[in-house]
Design a protein around this motif. Structure first.
Motif, short mmCIF file in Angstrom:
data_model
loop_
_atom_site.label_atom_id
_atom_site.label_comp_id
_atom_site.label_asym_id
_atom_site.label_seq_id
_atom_site.Cartn_x
_atom_site.Cartn_y
_atom_site.Cartn_z
N THR A 1 54.11 70.64 39.83
CA THR A 1 54.12 69.55 38.76
C THR A 1 54.15 68.09 38.89
O THR A 1 54.91 67.57 39.59
CB THR A 1 55.26 70.22 37.68
N LEU A 2 53.48 67.33 38.18
CA LEU A 2 53.32 65.90 38.45
C LEU A 2 53.41 65.11 37.15
O LEU A 2 52.76 65.61 36.05
CB LEU A 2 52.06 65.43 39.18
N GLY A 3 54.02 63.88 37.03
CA GLY A 3 54.03 63.13 35.84
C GLY A 3 52.71 62.13 36.19
O GLY A 3 52.16 62.35 37.14
N PRO A 4 52.20 61.60 34.89
CA PRO A 4 51.25 60.93 35.12
C PRO A 4 51.32 59.39 35.97
O PRO A 4 50.34 58.87 36.11
CB PRO A 4 50.97 60.33 33.39
N THR A 5 52.32 59.04 36.37
CA THR A 5 52.56 57.89 37.31
C THR A 5 52.55 58.83 38.76
O THR A 5 52.68 57.76 39.85
CB THR A 5 53.82 57.33 37.28
N GLY A 6 52.29 59.99 39.17
CA GLY A 6 52.47 60.51 40.21
C GLY A 6 53.54 61.00 40.97
O GLY A 6 53.88 61.64 41.76
N ARG A 7 54.81 60.97 39.76
CA ARG A 7 55.86 61.42 40.16
C ARG A 7 55.98 62.99 40.37
O ARG A 7 55.86 63.64 39.24
CB ARG A 7 57.16 61.09 39.01
N PRO A 8 56.36 63.44 41.38
CA PRO A 8 56.40 65.15 41.48
C PRO A 8 57.57 65.50 40.95
O PRO A 8 58.84 64.97 41.10
CB PRO A 8 56.36 65.20 43.25
N PHE A 9 57.68 66.63 40.15
CA PHE A 9 58.71 67.26 39.70
C PHE A 9 58.74 68.59 40.50
O PHE A 9 57.69 69.25 40.48
CB PHE A 9 58.62 67.62 38.35
N THR A 10 60.07 68.48 41.37
CA THR A 10 60.00 69.75 42.37
C THR A 10 61.39 70.48 41.93
O THR A 10 62.31 69.94 41.45
CB THR A 10 59.96 69.34 43.89
N PRO A 11 61.50 71.43 42.77
CA PRO A 11 62.99 72.35 42.66
C PRO A 11 64.14 71.46 43.05
O PRO A 11 65.22 71.56 42.28
CB PRO A 11 62.75 73.63 43.50
N GLU A 12 63.69 70.59 43.98
CA GLU A 12 64.92 69.58 44.55
C GLU A 12 64.98 68.35 43.54
O GLU A 12 66.38 67.84 43.37
CB GLU A 12 64.55 69.01 45.82
N THR A 13 64.01 67.67 42.71
CA THR A 13 64.24 66.57 41.80
C THR A 13 64.28 67.08 40.40
O THR A 13 64.69 66.18 39.60
CB THR A 13 62.99 65.78 42.13
N ILE A 14 63.97 68.42 40.11
CA ILE A 14 64.09 68.59 38.29
C ILE A 14 65.34 68.29 37.67
O ILE A 14 65.45 67.81 36.89
CB ILE A 14 63.34 69.71 38.09
N GLY A 15 66.37 68.84 38.58
CA GLY A 15 67.75 68.75 37.87
C GLY A 15 68.14 67.10 37.44
O GLY A 15 68.83 66.94 36.38
N MET A 16 68.06 66.18 38.36
CA MET A 16 68.22 64.84 38.25
C MET A 16 67.31 64.39 37.15
O MET A 16 67.72 63.45 36.25
CB MET A 16 67.99 64.07 39.59
N ALA A 17 66.15 64.79 37.08
CA ALA A 17 65.20 64.20 36.20
C ALA A 17 65.41 64.67 34.85
O ALA A 17 65.59 63.97 33.86
CB ALA A 17 63.65 64.84 36.22
#
Length: 156
Positions: free
Chosen positions: A88-104
């Motif tokens: 999963t990616l945001g339109p700015t190229g930001r990846p949403f991963t198991p490691e980053t989704i909690g903080m997002a």
């Protein structure tokens, strides 16, 4: 073969998604509540869902499979997709991963609370050429990673 799903209602990178998908021969599904332009490309599919809240999100979650790719700026949708194993990616190229989704999710909720309390304004930063370039690079890398993973799964 992975497919690409796009939360298309306010997506600023539809043309970039089609460009990368065409290069790699991947099918793309744009999902929105309306306003999609038809495409003659047989690899492009447009799905128009009802206007009910989260109808597009629910459709994408119901159809995307682990190993597919999704594009969305919607953090709660991204969390649902990451949980399913969708790249999963945001339109700015930001990846949403198991490691980053909690903080997002936490940051999204904090900003929503601050907006509701009147502490911050609800303006999103403008979409820039730099964002577009970062998205193109991130999507290409994500597609390559998904294709490699798919090849590995087929050979096992």
């Amino acid at each position: 073969m992975p497919a690409i799903y796009v939360d298309a209602d306010a997506c600023p990178v539809k043309a970039e998604v089609m460009k990368v998908a065409e290069r790699h021969g991947l099918p793309v599904t744009f999902v929105a509540n309306g306003g999609l332009r038809p495409s003659r490309d047989p690899m492009i599919r447009n799905i128009v869902v009802s206007g009910s809240f989260d109808a597009a999100d629910d459709w994408i979650v119901d159809h995307a499979q682990a190993g597919d790719i999704a594009i969305t700026a919607d953090v709660p949708l991204a969390a649902r997709l990451v949980e399913k194993g969708v790249h999963t990616l945001g339109p700015t190229g930001r990846p949403f991963t198991p490691e980053t989704i909690g903080m997002a999710v936490a940051m999204r909720n904090l900003k929503q609370d601050l907006r509701e309390a009147g502490e911050i304004k609800g303006y999103n930063p403008g979409f820039t050429p730099k964002d577009r370039s970062a998205f193109l690079q991130a999507l290409d890398q994500t597609v390559r990673r998904a294709l490699r993973a798919n090849q590995g799964n087929q050979s096992s």
